[in-house]
Design a protein around this motif. Structure first.
Motif, PDB file in Angstrom:
ATOM      1  N   ASN A   1      16.783  56.680  -5.181  1.00  0.00           N
ATOM      2  CA  ASN A   1      16.899  56.389  -3.748  1.00  0.00           C
ATOM      3  C   ASN A   1      18.288  55.861  -3.391  1.00  0.00           C
ATOM      4  OD1 ASN A   1      14.252  57.173  -3.289  1.00  0.00           O
ATOM      5  ND2 ASN A   1      13.440  55.096  -3.571  1.00  0.00           N
ATOM      6  N   LYS A   2      18.905  55.167  -4.325  1.00  0.00           N
ATOM      7  CA  LYS A   2      20.236  54.627  -4.045  1.00  0.00           C
ATOM      8  C   LYS A   2      21.281  55.734  -3.945  1.00  0.00           C
ATOM      9  CE  LYS A   2      19.491  50.130  -6.241  1.00  0.00           C
ATOM     10  NZ  LYS A   2      19.905  49.234  -7.361  1.00  0.00           N
ATOM     11  N   LYS A   3      21.017  56.872  -4.598  1.00  0.00           N
ATOM     12  CA  LYS A   3      21.985  57.971  -4.557  1.00  0.00           C
ATOM     13  C   LYS A   3      22.096  58.590  -3.173  1.00  0.00           C
ATOM     14  CE  LYS A   3      21.453  59.193  -9.411  1.00  0.00           C
ATOM     15  NZ  LYS A   3      21.067  60.247 -10.390  1.00  0.00           N
ATOM     16  N   THR A   4      21.060  58.366  -2.365  1.00  0.00           N
ATOM     17  CA  THR A   4      21.115  58.879  -0.998  1.00  0.00           C
ATOM     18  C   THR A   4      21.815  57.914  -0.063  1.00  0.00           C
ATOM     19  OG1 THR A   4      18.950  57.894  -0.473  1.00  0.00           O
ATOM     20  CG2 THR A   4      18.975  60.151  -1.351  1.00  0.00           C
ATOM     21  N   ALA A   5      22.179  56.715  -0.558  1.00  0.00           N
ATOM     22  CA  ALA A   5      22.797  55.689   0.286  1.00  0.00           C
ATOM     23  C   ALA A   5      24.167  56.104   0.806  1.00  0.00           C
ATOM     24  CB  ALA A   5      22.895  54.365  -0.474  1.00  0.00           C
ATOM     25  N   PRO A   6      25.018  56.770  -0.006  1.00  0.00           N
ATOM     26  CA  PRO A   6      26.343  57.125   0.531  1.00  0.00           C
ATOM     27  C   PRO A   6      26.284  58.011   1.762  1.00  0.00           C
ATOM     28  CG  PRO A   6      26.344  57.291  -1.852  1.00  0.00           C
ATOM     29  CD  PRO A   6      24.927  57.029  -1.436  1.00  0.00           C
ATOM     30  N   SER A   7      25.315  58.918   1.793  1.00  0.00           N
ATOM     31  CA  SER A   7      25.217  59.781   2.964  1.00  0.00           C
ATOM     32  C   SER A   7      24.809  58.979   4.198  1.00  0.00           C
ATOM     33  CB  SER A   7      24.197  60.903   2.708  1.00  0.00           C
ATOM     34  OG  SER A   7      22.915  60.328   2.450  1.00  0.00           O
ATOM     35  N   GLN A   8      23.906  57.977   4.004  1.00  0.00           N
ATOM     36  CA  GLN A   8      23.485  57.147   5.130  1.00  0.00           C
ATOM     37  C   GLN A   8      24.614  56.231   5.591  1.00  0.00           C
ATOM     38  OE1 GLN A   8      19.993  55.126   3.810  1.00  0.00           O
ATOM     39  NE2 GLN A   8      18.741  56.983   3.701  1.00  0.00           N
ATOM     40  N   SER A   9      25.383  55.706   4.606  1.00  0.00           N
ATOM     41  CA  SER A   9      26.485  54.814   4.980  1.00  0.00           C
ATOM     42  C   SER A   9      27.576  55.576   5.714  1.00  0.00           C
ATOM     43  CB  SER A   9      27.059  54.145   3.725  1.00  0.00           C
ATOM     44  OG  SER A   9      27.566  55.145   2.840  1.00  0.00           O
ATOM     45  N   SER A  10      27.763  56.858   5.296  1.00  0.00           N
ATOM     46  CA  SER A  10      28.774  57.640   5.997  1.00  0.00           C
ATOM     47  C   SER A  10      28.375  57.883   7.438  1.00  0.00           C
ATOM     48  CB  SER A  10      28.977  58.978   5.264  1.00  0.00           C
ATOM     49  OG  SER A  10      27.771  59.729   5.274  1.00  0.00           O
ATOM     50  N   VAL A  11      27.072  58.064   7.680  1.00  0.00           N
ATOM     51  CA  VAL A  11      26.605  58.251   9.050  1.00  0.00           C
ATOM     52  C   VAL A  11      26.818  56.985   9.865  1.00  0.00           C
ATOM     53  CG1 VAL A  11      24.588  58.713  10.471  1.00  0.00           C
ATOM     54  CG2 VAL A  11      24.967  60.022   8.376  1.00  0.00           C
ATOM     55  N   ARG A  12      26.517  55.825   9.231  1.00  0.00           N
ATOM     56  CA  ARG A  12      26.704  54.565   9.944  1.00  0.00           C
ATOM     57  C   ARG A  12      28.180  54.330  10.238  1.00  0.00           C
ATOM     58  NH1 ARG A  12      22.651  50.752   6.295  1.00  0.00           N
ATOM     59  NH2 ARG A  12      20.692  51.778   6.913  1.00  0.00           N
TER      60      ARG A  12
END
Length: 325
Positions: free
Chosen positions: A141-152
């Motif tokens: 689940n943490k591997k999907t964090a960069p994509s979410q942080s980039s959106v933020r």
């Protein structure tokens, strides 16, 4: 049902980019290659998405790296198949090796199956929450964090630009240079990755074709070793071609010559020697019956010497082969 689809079905013509997009959007993952799903954990969660409650997710290991751990995931998947009476054969030994073609074909089948269940509608499936109970699920689940942080960060970018309007002119040149070089590097890396993947797929397809034709040749060899037909000339010609050390055309010509020579021998009539023909034409000497000889011996006591001599000469002339010469 997708469990019985053939190799020429349209499901196996779906591209890997479409497969990756489907996996990442369904399970909220960030896979870049199909072979990253070789551990079997992704397949287990896809089955969990279409059949809620059928997969014991606490037994699924998203951090599986060794073959033993991967096999355990496929055992869970096989148990689910057995419960659902799915007859699809899982080639575990090929999948765990991470070959792109084998994993792509299996994921193509998975997509076809998932689309056939309830029209592909999975409802409100929380993939991240379901992975929390798995081993290595939180790391996945943490591997999907960069994509979410980039959106933020992209959403907060206008605010920072508005608050720091004075520094906009100074940093514009540096940002533009980074924006130009970074996409170029990413595109080049992506192009190389695509070429490597295509080459791997091509090598896997060649290996499959090689194994297919080798199996056919092995079946022919076993058939030629059958004791009932191994003495036939056509079998000898086939074995000559099979065991040839090179691909010279002379080998095929020699095999054809062997068959032609045997056919000519079979068509040639069998002639007998003059001695055998003379022996067959000569009439066989007649032998006297045993009862007749006994009768003559009994009567010889009453005959005169002259009659005995004439009778004996008749017997020698008729019965002995030496008197014929």
């Amino acid at each position: 049902m997708a469990t019985t689809i053939g190799m020429m079905d349209s499901a196996y013509f779906v591209g890997r980019n479409e497969i990756l997009t489907w996996i990442n959007s369904t399970l909220h993952l960030n896979l870049s290659k199909v072979e990253e799903a070789a551990s079997g954990a992704v397949q287990c969660q896809l089955m969990d998405a279409v059949h809620s409650g059928m997969v014991p997710m606490h037994k699924v290991n998203f951090d599986a790296k060794s073959e033993y751990e991967m096999i355990q995931n496929y055992k869970v998947l096989q148990d689910v198949f057995n419960k659902l009476k799915i007859t699809k054969h899982i080639e575990v030994n090929k999948l765990i090796k991470g070959r792109p073609l084998d994993n792509l074909e299996f994921m193509q089948w998975m997509k076809r199956y998932c689309d056939s269940v309830n029209g592909g509608i999975m409802g409100k499936y929380n993939a991240v929450e379901r992975r929390d109970g798995c081993k290595g699920g939180k790391e996945a689940n943490k591997k999907t964090a960069p994509s979410q942080s980039s959106v933020r960060s992209s959403s907060s970018a206008p605010k920072t630009q508005a608050s720091h309007g004075t520094k906009k002119g100074d940093s514009h040149a540096m940002n533009s240079s980074h924006k130009v070089t970074k996409p170029a590097a990413n595109s080049a890396t992506q192009a190389y990755d695509e070429q490597i993947t295509e080459l791997k797929l091509f090598v896997d397809s060649l290996e499959k074709e090689r194994d297919f034709y080798f199996g056919k040749l092995r079946d022919i060899e076993i058939l030629c070793q059958n004791p009932e037909i191994e003495h036939l000339p056509i079998v000898a010609a086939i074995q000559k071609i099979l065991y040839a050390a090179d691909d010279s055309h002379s080998v095929v010509a020699e095999a054809q010559a062997m068959i032609t020579h045997h056919q000519q021998q079979a068509e040639t009539p069998c002639t007998l020697s003059p001695i055998l023909e003379a022996s067959e034409e000569r009439p066989k000497p007649k032998r006297k019956d045993i009862n007749t000889l006994e009768f003559d011996m009994a009567a010889s006591s009453t005959l005169s010497p002259k009659q005995k001599f004439s009778d004996i000469s008749d017997v020698h002339y008729c019965g002995s082969p030496l008197t014929n010469y």
